[in-house]
Design a protein around this motif. Structure first.
Motif, PDB file in Angstrom:
ATOM      1  N   ARG A   8      36.390  29.561  62.400  1.00 49.31           N
ATOM      2  CA  ARG A   8      36.623  28.732  61.229  1.00 49.31           C
ATOM      3  C   ARG A   8      36.646  27.247  61.545  1.00 49.31           C
ATOM      4  NH1 ARG A   8      41.427  32.032  58.076  1.00 49.31           N
ATOM      5  NH2 ARG A   8      40.749  34.127  58.629  1.00 49.31           N
ATOM      6  N   LEU A   9      36.566  26.881  62.799  1.00 50.57           N
ATOM      7  CA  LEU A   9      36.746  25.494  63.187  1.00 50.57           C
ATOM      8  C   LEU A   9      35.424  24.784  63.479  1.00 50.57           C
ATOM      9  CD1 LEU A   9      39.705  25.967  65.695  1.00 50.57           C
ATOM     10  CD2 LEU A   9      39.858  25.278  63.287  1.00 50.57           C
ATOM     11  N   ILE A  10      35.449  23.467  63.330  1.00 51.31           N
ATOM     12  CA  ILE A  10      34.369  22.634  63.832  1.00 51.31           C
ATOM     13  C   ILE A  10      34.702  22.328  65.283  1.00 51.31           C
ATOM     14  CG2 ILE A  10      33.244  20.388  63.671  1.00 51.31           C
ATOM     15  CD1 ILE A  10      33.898  20.347  60.703  1.00 51.31           C
ATOM     16  N   ASN A  11      33.832  22.728  66.193  1.00 52.91           N
ATOM     17  CA  ASN A  11      34.065  22.495  67.614  1.00 52.91           C
ATOM     18  C   ASN A  11      33.084  21.449  68.128  1.00 52.91           C
ATOM     19  OD1 ASN A  11      36.158  24.522  68.152  1.00 52.91           O
ATOM     20  ND2 ASN A  11      34.555  25.991  67.615  1.00 52.91           N
ATOM     21  N   MET A  12      33.620  20.438  68.817  1.00 54.49           N
ATOM     22  CA  MET A  12      32.787  19.352  69.316  1.00 54.49           C
ATOM     23  C   MET A  12      32.758  19.357  70.840  1.00 54.49           C
ATOM     24  SD  MET A  12      33.810  16.235  66.716  1.00 54.49           S
ATOM     25  CE  MET A  12      32.359  15.287  67.206  1.00 54.49           C
ATOM     26  N   PHE A  13      31.558  19.163  71.392  1.00 51.42           N
ATOM     27  CA  PHE A  13      31.364  19.129  72.835  1.00 51.42           C
ATOM     28  C   PHE A  13      30.734  17.797  73.197  1.00 51.42           C
ATOM     29  CE2 PHE A  13      30.726  23.449  71.181  1.00 51.42           C
ATOM     30  CZ  PHE A  13      31.820  24.083  71.763  1.00 51.42           C
ATOM     31  N   GLY A  14      31.458  16.994  73.966  1.00 53.58           N
ATOM     32  CA  GLY A  14      30.985  15.661  74.305  1.00 53.58           C
ATOM     33  C   GLY A  14      30.061  15.640  75.501  1.00 53.58           C
ATOM     34  N   ILE A  15      29.079  14.737  75.458  1.00 47.22           N
ATOM     35  CA  ILE A  15      28.168  14.511  76.577  1.00 47.22           C
ATOM     36  C   ILE A  15      28.464  13.120  77.116  1.00 47.22           C
ATOM     37  CG2 ILE A  15      25.751  14.271  77.273  1.00 47.22           C
ATOM     38  CD1 ILE A  15      25.076  16.137  74.901  1.00 47.22           C
ATOM     39  N   PRO A  16      28.968  13.015  78.344  1.00 44.31           N
ATOM     40  CA  PRO A  16      29.370  11.710  78.869  1.00 44.31           C
ATOM     41  C   PRO A  16      28.194  10.765  79.084  1.00 44.31           C
ATOM     42  CG  PRO A  16      29.473  13.380  80.590  1.00 44.31           C
ATOM     43  CD  PRO A  16      29.208  14.104  79.308  1.00 44.31           C
TER      44      PRO A  16
ATOM     45  N   ALA B 234      33.094   7.279  78.259  1.00 47.27           N
ATOM     46  CA  ALA B 234      32.562   7.209  76.904  1.00 47.27           C
ATOM     47  C   ALA B 234      31.592   8.358  76.659  1.00 47.27           C
ATOM     48  CB  ALA B 234      31.857   5.870  76.680  1.00 47.27           C
ATOM     49  N   ALA B 235      31.426   8.731  75.408  1.00 50.95           N
ATOM     50  CA  ALA B 235      30.511   9.817  75.045  1.00 50.95           C
ATOM     51  C   ALA B 235      29.152   9.262  74.653  1.00 50.95           C
ATOM     52  CB  ALA B 235      31.092  10.631  73.902  1.00 50.95           C
ATOM     53  N   LEU B 236      28.116   9.818  75.251  1.00 54.95           N
ATOM     54  CA  LEU B 236      26.752   9.472  74.881  1.00 54.95           C
ATOM     55  C   LEU B 236      26.417  10.099  73.523  1.00 54.95           C
ATOM     56  CD1 LEU B 236      24.135   8.116  76.013  1.00 54.95           C
ATOM     57  CD2 LEU B 236      23.497  10.383  76.839  1.00 54.95           C
ATOM     58  N   GLY B 237      26.992  11.274  73.277  1.00 54.95           N
ATOM     59  CA  GLY B 237      26.770  11.981  72.028  1.00 54.95           C
ATOM     60  C   GLY B 237      27.578  13.264  72.012  1.00 54.95           C
ATOM     61  N   TYR B 238      27.448  14.020  70.928  1.00 56.32           N
ATOM     62  CA  TYR B 238      28.201  15.261  70.781  1.00 56.32           C
ATOM     63  C   TYR B 238      27.309  16.388  70.273  1.00 56.32           C
ATOM     64  CZ  TYR B 238      32.482  12.466  71.055  1.00 56.32           C
ATOM     65  OH  TYR B 238      33.489  11.612  71.460  1.00 56.32           O
ATOM     66  N   LEU B 239      27.566  17.587  70.759  1.00 55.66           N
ATOM     67  CA  LEU B 239      27.041  18.805  70.150  1.00 55.66           C
ATOM     68  C   LEU B 239      28.163  19.350  69.283  1.00 55.66           C
ATOM     69  CD1 LEU B 239      25.349  20.496  73.255  1.00 55.66           C
ATOM     70  CD2 LEU B 239      24.352  18.871  71.614  1.00 55.66           C
TER      71      LEU B 239
END
Length: 207
Positions: free
Chosen positions: A61-69, A76-81
């Motif tokens: 049920r959740l939005i899960n975010m995975f950061g790409i450094p 800092a994050a370059l972006g997220y999946l």
């Protein structure tokens, strides 16, 4: 090494107001429950258990975010999946379905940092009514869409090609649309999919 291999879990959110500020590119994964979303994220990031799947449709049920450094600044994050809740879970209570649909739709509609959408469709099932409704909603936003036709190893090559053609025809209203056969288990289409996603996150970064 693909920049996607650096992804790590960042946060989970039940509501949009719990998400971090939209400061950098996000690529979201969306599709029917049990369409192979978690498996796709895991194989694209070359990790076994980054994204978790449930045997019960609609359980996530959740939005899960995975950061790409960012290679220039690891803090800092370059972006997220972004792994969005699956849709089409008929066995779940109507109130819960509506609540999750509101979260999913709200993210797609209002997230300023959304750079691309990965829509996962079971190649054997084809485009369903729910997939088409999502596509019709996405079309006017002009957000680029990559369709991964999952479980492609279940069909011979000729049928895969026909399935890709059929999906492109059915979802032609999405101008920026690409569709490719994909299989997490047999590693079909992984490099092509990763290239699309990497380009959305950071066109200047060469893995």
């Amino acid at each position: 090494m693909s920049i996607l291999h650096r992804a790590s879990f960042t946060t989970s959110a039940a509501r949009l107001d719990q998400l971090p500020p939209p400061t950098t590119a996000e690529v979201c994964f969306v599709g029917r429950s049990n369409c192979g979303k978690s498996s796709a994220i895991n194989v694209l990031t070359n990790q076994r258990r980054l994204a978790f799947s449930s045997k019960t449709p609609g359980r996530t049920r959740l939005i899960n975010m995975f950061g790409i450094p960012d290679p220039l600044d690891p803090q800092a994050a370059l972006g997220y999946l972004v792994d969005l809740p699956g849709y089409g879970y008929a066995a779940i209570a109507k109130e819960a379905r509506e609540e999750w649909a509101e979260v999913l739709g709200g993210y797609l509609r209002s997230r300023e940092s959304l750079a691309g959408v990965v829509l996962l469709i079971d190649i054997r099932r084809g485009v369903t009514d729910l997939d088409r409704r999502l596509a019709n909603w996405l079309a006017p936003t002009q957000i680029p869409v990559l369709v991964l036709l999952t479980k492609a190893d279940k069909l011979p090559y000729g049928q895969r090609t026909k399935a890709v053609f059929a999906v492109r025809k059915e979802l032609a209203e999405i101008g920026a649309l690409n569709a490719i056969p994909f299989s997490a288990t047999q590693r079909i289409g992984i490099e092509d999919a990763a290239a699309h996603i990497e380009n959305w996150i950071s066109p200047k970064v060469v893995p």
